[in-house]
Design an enzyme around this catalytic site. Structure first.
Site, PDB file in Angstrom:
ATOM      1  N   GLY B  11      43.978  34.463  52.907  1.00  0.00           N
ATOM      2  CA  GLY B  11      43.816  35.785  52.312  1.00  0.00           C
ATOM      3  C   GLY B  11      43.629  35.626  50.808  1.00  0.00           C
ATOM      4  N   ARG B 267      55.888  55.521  46.012  1.00  0.00           N
ATOM      5  CA  ARG B 267      55.769  55.652  47.464  1.00  0.00           C
ATOM      6  C   ARG B 267      57.097  55.929  48.166  1.00  0.00           C
ATOM      7  NH1 ARG B 267      51.419  50.689  48.234  1.00  0.00           N
ATOM      8  NH2 ARG B 267      49.666  51.861  47.398  1.00  0.00           N
TER       9      ARG B 267
END
Lengths: 233, 548
Positions: B11, B267
């Site tokens: 990744g 969040r």
């Protein structure tokens, strides 16, 4: 609802699901009915390119296809099948290497305007799902053909102001590259990201001509020109 | 052939580490259980933070303060400063290698506001920021000819005393176990939010394999209980609707059509507000209709596509039903200021690592930044470690004897683990007997329990009862197993191995969540709803239990 899946033999599965994506259905079958069913998946949202398969003869992302009763699911074409719906993509991926699909940066990065950005915005949406290699009739008969996604990637870099060696990129795609494509447009039709490699290849052809290359097939028809790749006019 | 630096995971973090290790002169090999470009990084949408001030006034200090505030006193300020101060250079580097960032009218990199940020700070590429960064990094690796081996699943790290000397992997295609020797290893295997199963926004690959293997190899992990719930995942599928939808002015509405919270708070706060509304029986929606079709198609094309596909609603005309879902795991492998773990030569970076920059709650736009900044740190230091090791061997004039200290097979100290290759073969050969207990069922059950009881709101008694259940699952593992006996591309086996890793990490999450008797950031305890200074520290765990 019934779907059939091409494994060693065609196998039929019955699932009781409505309005579900193919990937959801495949997961349901694997976890509830048949743990041996083999497929690849990742993001579930159409950006990782893992779950491309063919449904009723058409390339789709399993996570982006709503299953219909009677759907027939097969692995991608033109890449060796490892098992069931999983194919080996190493060869297709390697064309990005052969096509030198990367940036050769300038020493100073030039600034990019909104217009510059739009030139290759859609090409940079590519997720390397391989649908275009599966559908490509040229790749089917010439496994050295650089193929749609890697040529799109070359266009992405060639059209980028930050690219410093555009000429050598163009030179590199003359053999088994832009002139081998038949412009049949199949790759554009199956691309889940709406990319047209065909258009990109046409643009690369124009660039090639401007750089002094020509269509070797055309040169041959014109008579008197050899295969040595020398300019035909 | 032995590599200098072996990187597990392709990744963003893994590829950045690979590029920098290569540039530092190391022989690099990358191994991934998928293909590069298929990792979790491609799903990052919102952007990458850097206080460039291209769109509105901003400063590195403001970025530092926003990050620290959101981290709720358990971030390491030095690490946060390094992160924020390196941000401008990180974005410049990405631009120089060809990332197609969106631009402003005056040809600067465009920026937008994400939750918890005091300025438009996130550089983006429509809502494909992670995808475009990841693919450009991959292209860069091709330019260097870095070796990337696809579809190989990490089993264990090979160690000799307290040093790493490689890794064993299962070649998914052939079913064979292989060993790769390497003088140093970088773990870049991503997070563990898939424990929440269908309540996670993550790729199915985010199963914490590297973290589990690191613990087995003697590394420590920390802050595992801090799990970020993203406020806006699609209700049915948990697929992410980017924070940039709220950043651009999207509203959150309940069934009555009322707004009930500050949409641009961090969040954890927004998720809790939604959670509370849902407890009252409300359905929650995100409303971006007022942004208009042109804006949505320009800036949020992916969101529109996904909402149509998965919820059968068009955000241009309809409200989009959402729920909070497990999105990012702040905890991970403990690393020092060189990205090195407790095991010599073993480095970690990205979501699997804990660089202590996110603390109790990560800010949107900081994870892509983290993988660029610390990916470089890990790659450079892993390469340097090898150089220093080789130099010291030369100077001791023992090179001839010592150069293959890890390959003297008799002395390999294989890490104790239940996924050792010797145990894989019998698992496949257990005749045609199907396992007594279906692990897919348990996996789903675990996800449901975790979402409900180890989710946005937690409570001691309930957490303890979940721990009992998890221990029970672990005890039942011998009765689980694979029903697919094929050696070739056995995803049933891979998913079982992933499940075992997740189960192990579940236990550690619970230990952390139970011992942290306070509320901080993403960890909210209904029985201890306030922050408690005594807990303003890290929960550190190794294979024997809580250390500190």
């Amino acid at each position: 609802m019934k779907i059939s899946i091409q494994r060693e033999d065609i196998q039929e599965y019955e699932v009781n699901m409505q309005d579900a994506t193919l990937l959801t259905v495949l997961n349901e079958i694997k976890s509830k009915q048949d743990a041996t069913l083999t497929f690849a998946s990742g993001c579930r949202s159409g950006v990782c390119g893992s779950c491309s398969v063919r449904v009723n003869g058409r390339e789709v992302l399993a996570c982006g296809h709503k299953v219909q009763d009677g759907d027939f699911v097969e692995p991608l074409k033109n890449s060796p099948i490892i098992r069931d719906l999983v194919v080996n993509m190493d060869r297709a991926y390697n064309f990005n290497f052969k096509a030198k699909a990367w940036l050769n940066p300038h020493i100073n990065t030039p600034s990019i305007t909104q217009e510059d950005e739009k030139i290759n915005e859609i090409q940079s949406d590519c997720i390397l799902c391989g649908s275009c290699y599966s559908v490509c009739p040229v790749y089917a008969v010439n496994d050295e053909f650089l193929g749609p996604f890697s040529l799109t990637r070359v266009w992405k870099y060639v059209s980028d102001k930050r690219e410093g060696k555009s000429d050598s990129k163009i030179e590199n795609i003359q053999t088994n590259g832009v002139w081998d494509c038949t412009l049949c447009n199949e790759c554009s039709l199956v691309c889940p990201q709406g990319i047209s490699s065909k258009l990109d290849i046409e643009k690369l052809r124009s660039k090639s001509v401007m750089a002094g290359y020509s269509d070797p097939n055309f040169a041959n028809f014109g008579g008197g020109f050899g295969f040595d790749g020398s300019p035909s006019f | 052939m032995k590599s200098d630096v072996l990187i597990i995971g392709a990744g963003g973090a893994g590829l950045v580490a690979a590029l920098h290790a290569y540039e530092s002169g190391a022989k690099v090999r990358v191994i991934t259980k998928e293909y590069p470009t298929r990792s979790q990084t491609c799903m990052a949408q919102g952007g990458i933070n850097a206080a460039l001030g291209n769109v509105g006034e901003d400063s590195v200090e403001a970025h530092v303060q926003n990050t620290l505030k959101s981290a709720k006193s358990i971030a390491n300020e030095e690490a946060v400063r390094l992160l924020c101060e390196s941000a401008s250079e990180a974005v410049k580097w990405l631009d120089s290698i060809g990332v197609c960032f969106s631009r402003t009218k005056d040809a600067k990199i465009a920026q937008r506001t994400l939750g918890g940020a005091s300025a438009p700070r996130a550089c983006y590429a429509q809502d494909y920021t992670g995808l475009k960064i990841l693919h450009t990094l991959y292209d860069r690796c091709l330019a260097y000819g870095i070796e990337i081996l696809n579809e190989k699943y990490l089993l264990d790290f090979i160690t000799n005393k307290d040093s790493v000397c490689g890794a064993t992997v299962l070649d998914i295609r052939s079913g064979e176990v292989e060993s790769y020797e390497s003088s140093s290893v970088v773990i870049a295997t991503g997070g563990y939010a898939r424990i929440y199963d269908k309540y996670s926004t993550n790729s199915t690959a985010s199963t914490g394999d590297g973290i589990s293997a690191a613990i087995r190899a003697g590394a420590r992990v920390s802050d595992m209980e801090f799990i970020q719930f993203h406020p806006t995942a699609l209700k049915g599928s948990s697929i992410l609707i980017s924070e940039s939808a709220r950043g651009a002015g999207g509203y959150l509405l309940n069934s009555k059509g009322e707004r009930f919270t500050n949409e641009l708070a961090p969040r954890d706060e927004v998720s809790r507000a939604i959670h509370n509304e849902m407890l009252k029986g409300e359905d929650i929606f995100i409303d971006i209709r007022h942004l208009g079709e042109k804006f949505i198609d320009e800036e949020l094309p992916q969101e529109r596509k996904l909402a149509k596909l998965y919820e059968n609603v068009d955000p241009v005309y309809d409200l989009v039903p959402i729920k909070p879902s497990a999105h990012y795991t702040m905890g991970g492998i403990e690393v020092d200021d060189k990205s090195c773990t407790k095991v010599r030569g073993l480095y970690a970076v990205g979501e699997c690592a804990n660089h202590r920059v996110h603390g109790a709650n990560r800010l949107g736009g900081n994870s892509l930044l983290e993988l660029v900044v610390f990916g470089k740190q890990a790659g450079v230091n892993a390469a340097k470690y090898v150089k220093d090791m080789n130099a010291s061997m030369h100077s001791h004039a023992e090179y001839g004897n010592e150069k293959s200290m890890c390959s003297r097979s008799g002395e390999w100290e294989r890490v104790s683990s239940s996924t050792r290759d010797e145990e894989l073969v019998p698992m496949l050969q257990r005749g045609n007997v199907n396992p007594e207990i279906d692990f897919y069922k348990i996996r789903e059950e675990l996800g449901n329990i975790f979402y409900k009881d180890v989710g946005i709101s937690r409570d001691k008694k309930i957490l303890e009862s979940v721990l009992v259940k998890v221990k029970n699952y672990i005890a039942q593992l011998p009765k689980m197993g694979v029903s697919d006996k094929s050696k070739i591309y056995n995803t049933n086996l891979i998913e079982f191995l992933e499940f075992k890793n997740m189960l192990e990490l579940s236990r550690l999450i619970l230990k952390g969540a139970i011992s942290r008797e306070e509320s901080r950031g993403a960890h909210f305890r209904a029985d201890f709803p306030n922050e408690d200074e005594n807990f303003a520290s890290h929960t550190i765990v190794d294979k024997d239990g809580v250390v500190a």
